[in-house]
Design an enzyme around this catalytic site. Structure first.
Site, PDB file in Angstrom:
ATOM      1  N   GLU A 527       0.988  -1.257   0.000  1.00 15.07           N
ATOM      2  CA  GLU A 527       0.123  -0.026  -0.022  1.00 15.07           C
ATOM      3  C   GLU A 527       0.866   1.251  -0.203  1.00 15.07           C
ATOM      4  O   GLU A 527       0.984   1.975   1.015  1.00 15.07           O
ATOM      5  CB  GLU A 527      -0.938  -0.070   1.154  1.00 15.07           C
ATOM      6  CG  GLU A 527      -0.326  -0.348   2.356  1.00 15.07           C
ATOM      7  CD  GLU A 527      -1.227  -0.168   3.584  1.00 15.07           C
ATOM      8  OE1 GLU A 527      -2.399   0.506   3.460  1.00 15.07           O
ATOM      9  OE2 GLU A 527      -1.145  -0.679   4.841  1.00 15.07           O
ATOM     10  N   GLU A 536       4.678   8.902  -3.748  1.00 11.85           N
ATOM     11  CA  GLU A 536       5.460   8.311  -2.636  1.00 11.85           C
ATOM     12  C   GLU A 536       6.451   7.181  -2.995  1.00 11.85           C
ATOM     13  O   GLU A 536       6.802   6.396  -2.375  1.00 11.85           O
ATOM     14  CB  GLU A 536       4.392   7.673  -1.506  1.00 11.85           C
ATOM     15  CG  GLU A 536       3.468   8.698  -0.843  1.00 11.85           C
ATOM     16  CD  GLU A 536       2.787   8.116   0.349  1.00 11.85           C
ATOM     17  OE1 GLU A 536       3.042   7.283   0.878  1.00 11.85           O
ATOM     18  OE2 GLU A 536       1.975   8.775   0.919  1.00 11.85           O
TER      19      GLU A 536
END
Length: 853
Positions: A527, A536
């Site tokens: 995730e 990210e």
């Protein structure tokens, strides 16, 4: 017989609805209310009341000054001489507003007869001086808000552009005098005939007020255009708000949404907006009710201001009446007092303002706030958040707990794992372990995905072997406890960065000459998605762990993800970013992508054929195909013609396959302004081989309700513009964005251009933003170390983990590096490269990264 709305229905105590604050404004009022009158207004159902700052005596004095000044100017007009008159200071005869205990609860209303837009310099000068006197005095008295009537003509009308600029300049000057007040511009949603102030403006006799004709075409966006000019000249001052006059006929949705994104303080309603039902009570149309329901969902919901709807107030008592001695009638018997009280209560009920009562009825009829609106969505509306940095920071337990509070995301992940296990069993694929399908959760945190993987195994009956990989040493302890208490020892917990993990340990060292044996992973679950999908550094992280995935049959969850963009107008957020930039010039607030729950936002572009409001910028898919992996290894090892190639910055280009570029065209039907780009993402967690079954996540406003309804794990990302870009009607916006990399960092660059068509095959550029580069400090030039090139040639599967004492080191001295083997140094370089990651996608050290806001 129908009952008045004041009788009302009682709402459930457990339900929370938007609260209505209803004020009263009388355009004919020239004096501040006395205490008794103020109480009458409050008792009739209102929460607050407006008050004039000056009175009729002051108005007469100004008219006399104007008349004398104009006459003197005609008699003695010298070339180049503009003897503007000076308005004398206020006296006690000019105002009835004085500092008192309740003054801060009053809303001051500036004189509606001043004409700041006048082309006559004498009228404009006197009007500006009057405004300054009133703002300064109200500020002295303790008033907190001042409503100023807006301009009566718009800048788009020929000959009135100078007037709007002149008006805005006067407002900007008023802010210097009213240091503690909010200035609220009273302006119509659009120029509906009859919606303006009914007071005659202060103007020269030869200047005639031009009345709009019914047959004239109404420009719906002209009023907003004037407001945009005013707030732009005032530099988006955070004390500048809008009091929006609601028309009887509501305009198209685009204009309603445009005003929805502005800093609304009041929604004002005149008697002409209301209809009358069969019982004779005032009501609003269904369209007006829908508009109110939408606007009241704002975190800072606007107040209501009812204009010229009563109540009729008694004249203030003369001070001499207080000296009259009481009579016997002032001391009734108990029976007489009870009867009098009953009559007064009945009279109060009958005198309750019908318009305020109707709004109270609407308040009770509002949809209750959902749990998410009460706890998350409303609280975080348009609130800038400095992004988390989970790869460079060890997050706290409470942060993980917030993430885990979203059941939708984890349910979707569980469904994806379930579908993958079903297909694995039906297709009879071989497993990497005799104990079952090997599942690795990379970046386990506190283990919610581990729990979902075990639950999917139980639902499908497919045996699994689960590995939890986590670099956070504190979360590692929690995972060990979870394995003992919740998972029954069925999970193998590994403390390491996912890119350093060699895979499931099959056996130890069979002999001193041979190392341990590592297996492969069948399903890799992670995730790592950010608000823009890849911000990210999910691509770089999953590239680093792909070598543990079983070749040919391994499954990555997520399978792919796409980034999406849309140009938006969001004045509140822009003002917030601007204030941060001015407060801390070194923060580079306009070069930082912000995570924000966009709510008071206007999507500037419209949906047209082949051009949506939200458009895909780029896509990433996992695992990488073998050809891409081979190309990456060739670049890393310098095995391409002429060397490693790569970026101009000197890198070998090992991460160039994760660079992206897009150029998107958006169509804007109406004129507007762009404050930045809103970023969203969609992800396919799992897709069956035939493509008929998909498990997806989406944050796109158009698709989130269909693909992942009520998911709140990700807020959108906002790429700001330092200077708002004005967009004319029927224009096209060209958005260019790059995802750049040079082997030591990853960053975004973006810009916007506006074009108008001037012919069937020709268009001209009418505006453009600067080029924005996502700001973050660069990593030190670790590539210059003498052992770098030898170490970089070592294959990924040959990396040796550094000794334990080096695990958490950010940097090594020259002597320490020389003590390590080339393979260890190579791993360390890769470790530093991949762990120094800022949320925006830029690699930075802990000491250099931007601090949280």
């Amino acid at each position: 017989m129908s009952q008045p709305y004041a009788a009302g229905e009682s709402a459930g105590y457990h339900e929370i609805r938007p609260a209505f604050y209803i004020g009263q404004h009388d355009s004919t009022r020239t004096e501040t209310l006395a205490d008794l009158q103020y109480g009458q207004v409050l008792n009739s159902g209102f929460s607050f009341v407006t008050t004039p700052i000056t009175n009729q005596h002051f108005h007469d004095r100004i008219v006399d000054l104007l008349t004398r000044s104009l006459a003197a100017l005609k008699e003695d007009e010298a070339p180049g001489l503009r003897p503007d008159p000076i308005v004398p200071p206020l006296t006690t005869e000019d105002t009835s507003l004085f500092p008192a205990s309740y003054t801060s609860g009053l809303v001051a209303y500036s004189s509606p007869w001043i004409d700041l837009c006048s082309s006559n310099h004498v009228v404009a000068s006197i009007s500006r001086q009057v405004l300054n006197l009133e703002v300064s005095y109200a500020n002295f008295c303790g008033v907190r808000s001042i409503i100023i009537p807006g301009p009566r003509e718009d800048s788009v009308k020929v000959g009135h552009g100078h007037g709007i600029a002149q008006y805005a300049r006067a407002i900007q000057e008023a802010f210097l005098l009213g240091t503690r007040v909010n200035l609220i511009i009273h302006i119509p949603m659009y120029r509906e005939p009859g919606l303006e102030e009914q007071v005659t403006v202060l103007s020269a006799s030869e200047i005639s007020e031009e009345q709009p004709q019914a047959e004239q075409e109404i420009d719906l966006f002209s009023s907003w255009d004037s407001w945009h000019t005013i707030r732009s000249i005032c530099e988006y001052d955070q004390r500048l708000y809008v009091a929006l006059r609601i028309p009887r006929m509501l305009p198209e949705k685009e204009l309603q949404t445009r005003w929805f994104s502005e800093p609304l303080q009041y929604l004002t309603f005149g008697p002409s907006v209301f209809q009358t039902n069969k019982a004779g009570h005032p009501t609003l149309s269904r369209h007006h009710q829908d508009l109110i329901a939408k606007y009241m969902r704002l975190k800072h919901a606007p107040y209501f201001l009812l204009c010229d709807v009563g109540p009729e107030l008694e004249e203030a008592a003369d001070a001499s009446e207080a000296l009259i001695p009481p009579s016997a009638a002032d001391f009734p018997t108990l029976a007489e007092a009870a009867a009098q009280s009953l009559r007064e209560d009945k009279q109060k009920t009958l005198e309750h303002n019908a318009y305020a009562a109707y709004l109270r009825h609407l308040e009770r009829e509002q949809e209750p706030l959902s749990y998410l609106e009460q706890t998350t969505l409303t609280n975080f509306q348009d609130w800038l958040q400095s992004p988390l940095q989970p790869l460079s920071d060890n997050l706290e337990s409470v942060t993980y707990e917030v993430f885990e509070g979203d059941p939708v995301k984890y349910w979707q992940y569980e469904q994806a794992i379930t579908e993958a296990l079903k297909d694995w069993s039906e297709e009879k694929k071989p497993t990497s372990s005799p104990d079952g399908v090997v599942i690795a959760v990379a970046g386990s945190g506190r283990g919610p995905l581990v729990t979902r993987a075990l639950r999917a195994s139980e639902k499908t009956g497919v045996p699994v072997q689960v590995w939890a990989v986590e670099k956070n040493p504190n979360a590692y302890v929690y995972l060990l406890r979870q394995n003992q208490k919740e998972w029954g020892g069925r999970v193998t917990v590994v403390k390491t960065d996912m890119r350093a993990w060699k895979g499931p340990l099959v056996s130890g060292s069979p002999s001193p000459d041979e190392g341990p044996v590592y297996g492969k992973v069948d399903i890799l679950v992670s995730e790592l998605l950010g608000s823009f999908g890849d911000n990210e550094l999910s691509p770089e992280c999953l590239d680093g762990i792909q070598h543990v995935l079983a070749p040919g049959r391994g499954i990555s969850i997520p399978r792919s993800y796409t980034a999406h963009l849309s140009p938006v107008a969001t004045p509140r957020i822009f003002a917030d970013v601007r204030q941060r930039a001015e407060t801390d010039p070194g923060s580079k607030a306009f070069d930082t992508p912000w995570v924000v729950q966009l709510y008071a936002v206007d999507f500037v572009a419209q949906r047209v054929p082949d051009r949506g409001r939200f458009q895909c910028a780029w896509e990433f898919a996992h695992p990488l195909p073998p050809a891409a992996v081979a190309a990456v290894e060739a670049r890393r090892q310098g095995g391409v013609a002429g060397g490693g190639g790569g970026s101009m910055a000197g890198g070998v280009g090992a991460n160039d396959h994760n660079a992206r570029h897009c150029r998107l065209t958006f169509v804007c039907r109406t004129r507007g302004v762009v404050h930045g780009l809103a970023g969203y993402f969609e992800s396919v967690l799992y897709e069956s081989a035939d493509g008929e079954r998909r498990v997806e996540l989406s944050t796109l406003p158009d698709n989130i309700g269909r693909k992942s309804r009520d998911m709140i794990s990700w807020f959108p990302i906002f790429f700001p513009l330092k200077q708002p870009l004005y967009v004319p009607p029927d224009a096209e916006l060209e958005v260019s964005m790059w995802r750049q990399t040079d082997d030591s960092k990853v960053w975004y660059e973006w810009m916007i251009e506006a074009y108008m068509w001037v012919g069937p095959s020709q268009r001209v550029k009418v505006g453009a933003s600067d080029m924005y580069i996502c700001s973050s400090p660069l990593v030190g030039a670790i590539q210059n170390h003498p052992v770098y090139f030898a170490a970089a040639a070592t294959a990924a599967d040959a990396y040796e983990f550094p000794p334990k004492e080096y695990h958490d080191r950010d940097a090594f001295s020259h002597s320490e590096l020389n003590l390590l083997s080339p393979a260890c140094v190579s791993f360390h370089l890769r470790y530093v490269f991949l762990t120094r990651i800022a949320y925006s996608g830029v690699l930075s050290s802990k000491s250099e990264r931007p601090e949280r806001g």
